[in-house]
Design a protein around this motif. Structure first.
Motif, PDB file in Angstrom:
ATOM      1  N   CYS A   1      -5.400  -0.905   7.322  1.00 26.60           N
ATOM      2  CA  CYS A   1      -5.790  -1.648   6.510  1.00 26.60           C
ATOM      3  C   CYS A   1      -4.720  -1.716   5.371  1.00 26.60           C
ATOM      4  O   CYS A   1      -3.996  -0.766   5.234  1.00 26.60           O
ATOM      5  CB  CYS A   1      -7.223  -0.769   5.910  1.00 26.60           C
ATOM      6  SG  CYS A   1      -6.852   0.343   4.471  1.00 26.60           S
TER       7      CYS A   1
ATOM      8  N   HIS B 159      -5.075  -1.806   2.178  1.00 21.92           N
ATOM      9  CA  HIS B 159      -5.046  -1.182   0.993  1.00 21.92           C
ATOM     10  C   HIS B 159      -4.354   0.182   1.008  1.00 21.92           C
ATOM     11  O   HIS B 159      -3.903   0.832   0.005  1.00 21.92           O
ATOM     12  CB  HIS B 159      -6.573  -1.070   0.388  1.00 21.92           C
ATOM     13  CG  HIS B 159      -7.143  -2.524   0.380  1.00 21.92           C
ATOM     14  ND1 HIS B 159      -8.194  -2.923   1.009  1.00 21.92           N
ATOM     15  CD2 HIS B 159      -6.650  -3.489  -0.248  1.00 21.92           C
ATOM     16  CE1 HIS B 159      -8.467  -3.965   0.804  1.00 21.92           C
ATOM     17  NE2 HIS B 159      -7.537  -4.555  -0.138  1.00 21.92           N
ATOM     18  N   HIS B 160      -4.696   1.061   2.073  1.00 24.83           N
ATOM     19  CA  HIS B 160      -4.537   2.452   2.151  1.00 24.83           C
ATOM     20  C   HIS B 160      -3.234   2.577   3.095  1.00 24.83           C
ATOM     21  O   HIS B 160      -2.829   3.740   3.666  1.00 24.83           O
ATOM     22  CB  HIS B 160      -5.615   3.427   2.401  1.00 24.83           C
ATOM     23  CG  HIS B 160      -6.531   3.084   1.388  1.00 24.83           C
ATOM     24  ND1 HIS B 160      -7.861   2.452   1.401  1.00 24.83           N
ATOM     25  CD2 HIS B 160      -6.881   3.673   0.077  1.00 24.83           C
ATOM     26  CE1 HIS B 160      -8.444   2.397   0.250  1.00 24.83           C
ATOM     27  NE2 HIS B 160      -7.890   3.069  -0.381  1.00 24.83           N
TER      28      HIS B 160
ATOM     29  N   CYS C 296     -10.189   4.934   5.906  1.00 34.10           N
ATOM     30  CA  CYS C 296     -10.149   5.090   4.442  1.00 34.10           C
ATOM     31  C   CYS C 296     -11.587   5.274   3.919  1.00 34.10           C
ATOM     32  O   CYS C 296     -11.542   5.942   2.559  1.00 34.10           O
ATOM     33  CB  CYS C 296      -9.488   3.861   3.813  1.00 34.10           C
ATOM     34  SG  CYS C 296     -10.351   2.174   4.121  1.00 34.10           S
TER      35      CYS C 296
HETATM   36 ZN   LIG Z   1      -8.397   1.347   3.356  1.00 35.01          ZN
END
Ligand SMILES: [Zn+2]
Ligand SMILES: Nc1nc2c(ncn2[C@@H]2O[C@H](COP(=O)(O)OP(=O)(O)OP(=O)(O)O)[C@@H](O)[C@H]2O)c(=O)[nH]1
Length: 235
Positions: free
Chosen positions: A121, A123-124, A192
């Motif tokens: 992912c 985002h993380h 996440c």
């Molecule tokens: Zn994530």
């Protein structure tokens, strides 16, 4: 009708045209041949050093000692792992398909079900993983079945969000085959949301991208969902 299931694992939106130029064009900075490094002092090598430095910084950041014996090789291992997990940036659709498109005059649905995938992912930079179901209704031309799984692999091995990953796979098949329709359904669990943050193990995210007849005809979509749900009893 053709149904293929890629494995027996238990891992329990719209016309699409974008990112295709990027997908079709091999990365100019690629400098490997047959998986071997071509030039020790190439930009790739510099990038590797920078990635290793970043891992050392992370190790320090969590309060550990990068010089401790068990951690000495960790920056190299982690950088190599990250390279592998994002190796989809170095592939192109054209190379991947390798001309395996056949004029079969076949016009019935083709589905490859249960294609395992692992992605990160964006985002993380934590994994999300699950299975993809890829279907299309040909317009005379078919593609080698393994290429559908390879397309899933190429886009998965990048920093992603599940919705974009799903759409990119559908777009790629639309581009190479110009079929009557394409459908991609992905089911995934996001680390996440499991290991940190909201901490919800057992949560699954399902995304779909429908093109052509799959978007237009309810009956075709129903047929697809029946086939995805159907557990094969003959294998
Ligand atoms: Zn994530
Ligand atoms: N739509 C979508 N969201 C994702 C995906 N992967 C991770 N996310 C979400 O990205 C969001 C990032 O939210 P932020 O508030 O910026 O980051 P955060 O504080 O770490 O959020 P939490 O995960 O809620 O703790 C989170 O809601 C994640 O669940 C994905 O593939 N698709």
């Amino acid at each position: 009708m053709t149904i293929a299931s890629s494995n027996g694992s238990n891992y329990s939106q719209s016309p699409l045209i974008s990112d295709l130029a990027e997908a079709i064009t091999p990365r100019p900075d690629r400098n490997t041949h047959n998986g071997k490094q071509a030039d020790l002092f190439s930009p790739k090598e510099e990038q590797m050093e920078q990635m290793m430095d970043a891992v050392r910084t992370l190790i320090l950041g969590v309060g550990e000692d990068p010089e401790r014996e068990g951690l000495l090789k960790t920056p190299k291992r982690a950088a190599e792992a990250m390279r592998f997990l994002t190796s989809g940036y170095n592939q192109s659709l054209e190379e991947l398909v390798n001309g395996a498109i056949f004029d079969e005059g076949h016009n019935e649905m083709v589905l490859v079900r249960d294609i395992n995938f692992f992605s990160l992912c964006e985002h993380h930079m934590l994994p999300f993983m699950g299975r993809a179901h890829v279907a299309y209704i040909p317009n005379q031309k078919v593609v080698g079945l393994s290429k559908l799984a390879r397309i899933v692999e190429m886009y998965s091995r990048r920093l992603q969000v599940q919705e974009r990953l799903t759409r990119q796979i559908a777009e790629a098949i639309q581009t190479i085959l110009e079929p009557q329709g394409v459908a991609v359904v992905m089911e995934a669990t996001h680390m996440c949301m499991v290991m940190r943050g909201v901490q919800k193990p057992g949560s699954w995210t399902v995304t779909s991208a429908m093109v052509g007849v799959f978007q237009e005809e309810h009956k075709t979509r129903e047929e697809l969902f029946n086939l995805i749900r159907h557990q094969a009893t003959f294998i």
